[in-house]
Design a protein around this motif. Structure first.
Motif, PDB file in Angstrom:
ATOM      1  N   GLN A   1       1.668   0.779   3.954  1.00  0.00           N
ATOM      2  CA  GLN A   1       2.600   0.410   4.866  1.00  0.00           C
ATOM      3  C   GLN A   1       2.082  -0.928   5.574  1.00  0.00           C
ATOM      4  OE1 GLN A   1       4.597   3.723   6.601  1.00  0.00           O
ATOM      5  NE2 GLN A   1       2.724   4.926   5.869  1.00  0.00           N
TER       6      GLN A   1
ATOM      7  N   ASN B   1       8.187  -0.964   2.226  1.00  0.00           N
ATOM      8  CA  ASN B   1       7.188  -1.893   2.593  1.00  0.00           C
ATOM      9  C   ASN B   1       7.989  -3.480   2.225  1.00  0.00           C
ATOM     10  OD1 ASN B   1       5.359  -3.830   3.344  1.00  0.00           O
ATOM     11  ND2 ASN B   1       3.498  -2.566   2.713  1.00  0.00           N
TER      12      ASN B   1
ATOM     13  N   LEU C   1       7.474   5.309  -0.673  1.00  0.00           N
ATOM     14  CA  LEU C   1       6.807   4.558   0.614  1.00  0.00           C
ATOM     15  C   LEU C   1       6.916   3.189   0.291  1.00  0.00           C
ATOM     16  CD1 LEU C   1       5.695   5.538   3.520  1.00  0.00           C
ATOM     17  CD2 LEU C   1       3.637   5.738   2.323  1.00  0.00           C
TER      18      LEU C   1
END
Length: 810
Positions: A249, A282, A278
């Motif tokens: 991230q 980003n 995830l």
């Protein structure tokens, strides 16, 4: 990354100039510019971080070793890298390693966490030898119970604890209590990168290292490319896993190589699925994700496993062009043994010298040798007509390995490396990093910036058109304003009517907090007054009034007392209801008039008429009308209190029971004393009758009366007043003609200033956009040029002042 093209030297300033123009406009300043800022930072950043992420033992470290064709990172079956390893470019003579150790506090925290997971007692002090021995013995016992250190999660946790403790003991003199100690390889007396990397690769040393920074010479690392190896997302130590998630991230992360295990496991794990989700969040990574299905060699020997992997790739990764199947183990060691020969038994005495040493003096077989022999015989990758390879049962695996390589040499090694997929992946990522990376970063920036530029362009052109259409002469401006006068008065009337309607609607729907508070005060006053009247009611006084009314009689019945009480209570309650309702009305109209005064239509009305058009006077008249209406309504409402409640004398009710009991008590004699003694009972009887009546009034009937009264008075007034405002056109015209000349002069001057400002902003925008387009041209991104605003307005340059923003336009 290497130096930007000369045309892109001022890229950061040019992009920020456009974003600053966007922020100057009130209608545009809330646009989200995060993507543009992220894209800009990626395009101009001197580094491009490529994070290798995946599950525990997915083979990330081995794959990196294969890419760089040198053994930098520690990789062993079942071992979890708990260290972030960063690999950057260096010239040949400047290769080095920087080692950063965990602190003793961090090591103790990891030990405690692992002990809790394994069911051991909490670690008191890792500096005590007996504690360390007990933990080591317990870990060895668990590994033995589980059938090996790689057989279960519990066994892997036990192995991780052993390595952590061994690393702490071996490096105690280099580990600080609280801080993270950092050492160069010279401080370890290492003369080259190989020696330093060899130290860091040892499992026990790796376990107590927080960070390893390699600076080595490889073409893949040029142009600012940085490779980062992270702990497994399901590592035995949870803190290690969180390190990976945080890195995924992190805004510095530019690309991700996602090393997945389905090639050996058959399906995606929960942690791998979460990792993919995830990465998509980003904005700095976008589609710069390489999906690597490592350990592909395990599917060569299992048809069902191979089919499941193919179905997974086609089903979930069919839209990605960056999907690769690899065997890091075969690819890496294949590249290493290319440099060996029969003299060192094709790496057994060099590359694998450490791993073949057995505890009992017997020679062990490296994992690669097993995999190589299996590949030669069972993978069906080798052409039977070209390679006639056999594995003899009477030979050891190492002997078979040496014989096969002695027979086929580099030819079979080249085929092995090709089948491992690492060459294909290295070629693809090299092509991306050297040819595609920079144009893609600039294309992303241009795409993100284009949306901002289009909005700015449309905004400026709209402002230009609007200003250009405005009259430039005072008389023309006055004529235009007078033409709009009738429409303005109509709009003011509509706005006033809508405002009053909305205010009435809030009352009806109980949405006006201030009015609700006033009405609750009315309710409270009525309840308190009733309680006061009941508590202070005098039966003796009522008895005197009853006998005075009938001079021929010397006594009075209970009914006469109740009659006097009913009249007394009803009249007293009427007084308080009238007073309270008058206060509610006064407060409401005061608030309403204040809101009207603060409204935009009220301000416009004053500008056009120099007065409020009679609104406030009409509101005061209306207030008196509403107050009078509620006065009458309150009188009627309380007049009904004189009558008993409909069910007061119903059989079976408590009121009829109380009445009979009171009547029985008062009929015991004919003098006043028998009546006065029954005063508590009479008060209770009155309470039973009046409380329901008062409650019904304040909670149901009278609130509806107020609502209806306000509605029937205010809404017709609003309609009538809107018409009255429109009828005042002659007065408005006469007044406006007096003030319009000055307003017209000011407006024309202001429009000139605003048009000058918009032209100045357009010039600044065009300058920035053209400079960025020159940069994009240097990157050969001709299809991604930003729009430039043409000079289609104010070609005479008639406005000169440049002191105001476009957003000031009226």
């Amino acid at each position: 990354m290497s130096d930007l093209p000369l045309q892109c030297k001022n890229l950061k300033e040019q992009v920020e100039s456009i974003l600053q123009l966007l922020q100057q406009e009130p209608t545009l300043r809330f646009q989200d510019i995060t993507l543009v800022q992220t894209s800009l930072s990626k395009a101009i950043s001197p580094k491009f971080e490529i994070v290798f992420a995946g599950a525990f033992s997915a083979g990330k470290s081995m794959l990196i070793n294969a890419l760089l064709e040198r053994e930098l990172l520690y990789s062993a079956e079942g071992h979890a890298t708990g260290t972030e390893c960063k690999i950057e470019y260096a010239e040949v003579d400047k290769e080095r390693v920087v080692l950063t150790f965990l602190s003793e506090v961090e090591i103790r925290e990891q030990a405690v966490s692992l002990c809790q997971q394994l069911g051991f007692k909490t670690v008191a002090n890792i500096n005590q030898a007996d504690v360390i021995n007990l933990l080591r013995q317990g870990s060895e016992a668990i590994i033995q119970q589980e059938g090996g250190e790689n057989k279960s999660e519990r066994a892997k946790q036990a192995k991780a604890l052993m390595l952590l403790l061994e690393g702490y003991i071996a490096n105690r003199d280099r580990i600080s209590t609280v801080n993270n100690a950092t050492y160069s390889m010279e401080q370890f007396n290492f003369s080259n990168l190989k020696e330093a990397a060899g130290y860091a690769r040892r499992g026990r040393n790796s376990a107590v290292l927080k960070r390893i920074e390699y600076y080595c010479n490889h073409p893949l690392l040029q142009d600012g490319n940085v490779i980062i190896d992270t702990p497994g997302i399901d590592a035995p130590v949870e803190k290690d896993a969180q390190l990976t998630y945080a890195k995924i991230q992190h805004p510095d992360t530019s690309a991700v190589v996602c090393v997945l295990k389905p090639a050996s496991a058959g399906e995606m794990t929960k942690e791998e699925t979460e990792l993919l989700e995830l990465m998509r969040e980003n904005g700095g990574v976008r589609d710069r994700v390489f999906y690597i299905f490592n350990r592909i060699d395990e599917t060569w020997y299992n048809t069902q496993l191979r089919q499941r992997l193919d179905d997974l790739i086609s089903g979930q990764f069919g839209n990605s062009s960056k999907v690769y199947k690899t065997s890091g183990l075969l690819g890496f060691y294949g590249s290493q043994i290319k440099q060996t020969n029969h003299q060192d038994r094709f790496g057994l005495d060099s590359v694998f010298a450490e791993s073949i040493k057995g505890l009992d003096g017997k020679e062990e077989t490296p994992q690669f040798v097993y995999a190589f022999n299996n590949y030669c015989v069972n993978s069906r990758k080798l052409s039977s007509s070209k390679f006639r390879v056999s594995v003899n049962g009477f030979e050891t695996p190492n002997q078979n390995y040496v014989r096969i390589l002695g027979d086929w040499g580099n030819e079979i090694i080249e085929q092995l490396i090709k089948d491992s997929g690492t060459e294909e992946f290295r070629t693809a990522i090299t092509r991306y990093l050297t040819e595609e990376k920079r144009p893609q970063l600039f294309k992303n920036l241009a795409d993100d910036l284009e949306n901002v530029c289009i909005k700015l362009k449309k905004h400026y052109q709209s402002v230009q058109r609007n200003l250009d259409s405005q009259p430039q002469e005072i008389e023309t401006m006055k004529a235009q304003e007078l033409q709009h006068l009738n429409q303005q008065l109509q709009q003011i009337g509509r706005d006033f009517h809508e405002h009053i309607t909305e205010e009435v609607n809030q009352i009806i729907n109980n949405s006006c907090d201030a009015f609700e508070a006033d009405f609750k005060q009315l309710q409270s006053r009525m309840i308190r007054r009733l309680d006061e009247l009941l508590d202070t009611f005098s039966v003796a006084y009522a008895y005197r009034r009853a006998t005075i009314s009938h001079p021929r009689n010397a006594t009075a019945p209970l009914i006469a007392i109740l009659v006097e009480a009913f009249y007394y209570l009803a009249n007293q309650l009427e007084d308080i209801l009238v007073e309270s309702s008058q206060q509610v009305v006064a407060n409401y109209f005061q608030r309403l008039i204040e809101k009207i005064r603060k409204s935009e239509y009220y301000r416009q009305l004053y500008r056009l008429l120099d007065n409020d058009g009679g609104i406030e006077q009409e509101m005061r008249i209306l207030e008196k009308g509403v107050a009078q209406a509620l006065f009458s309504a309150a009188s009627v409402e309380c007049d009904r209190f004189v009558r008993e409640s409909p069910r007061f004398y119903d059989e079976g009710t408590f009121s009829i029971y109380q009445f009979r009991q009171t009547l029985s008590q008062t009929s015991q004699g004919y003098d006043a004393e028998s009546i006065v003694e029954a005063e508590p009972a009479i008060r209770q009887l009155l309470k039973l009758d009046f409380e329901p009546k008062v409650s019904h009034t304040i909670r149901k009937s009278f609130r509806q009366t107020i609502n209806q009264t306000l509605k029937t008075h205010l809404l017709p007034m609003a309609n009538q007043q809107a018409d009255e405002i429109l009828q005042q056109y002659p007065q408005a015209r006469a007044y406006l003609e007096k003030t319009l000349e000055q307003e017209a002069e000011e407006k024309i001057a202001n429009n000139r200033r605003l048009l000058n400002v918009v032209e100045e902003n357009i010039a600044a925008y065009n300058s920035a956009a053209s400079s960025i387009n020159t940069c994009l041209q240097a990157m050969q991104l001709y299809d991604n040029f930003l729009p430039v605003i043409g000079e289609s307005f104010d070609t005479l340059g008639k406005f000169a002042n440049k002191e105001f923003l476009v957003s000031e336009m009226v």
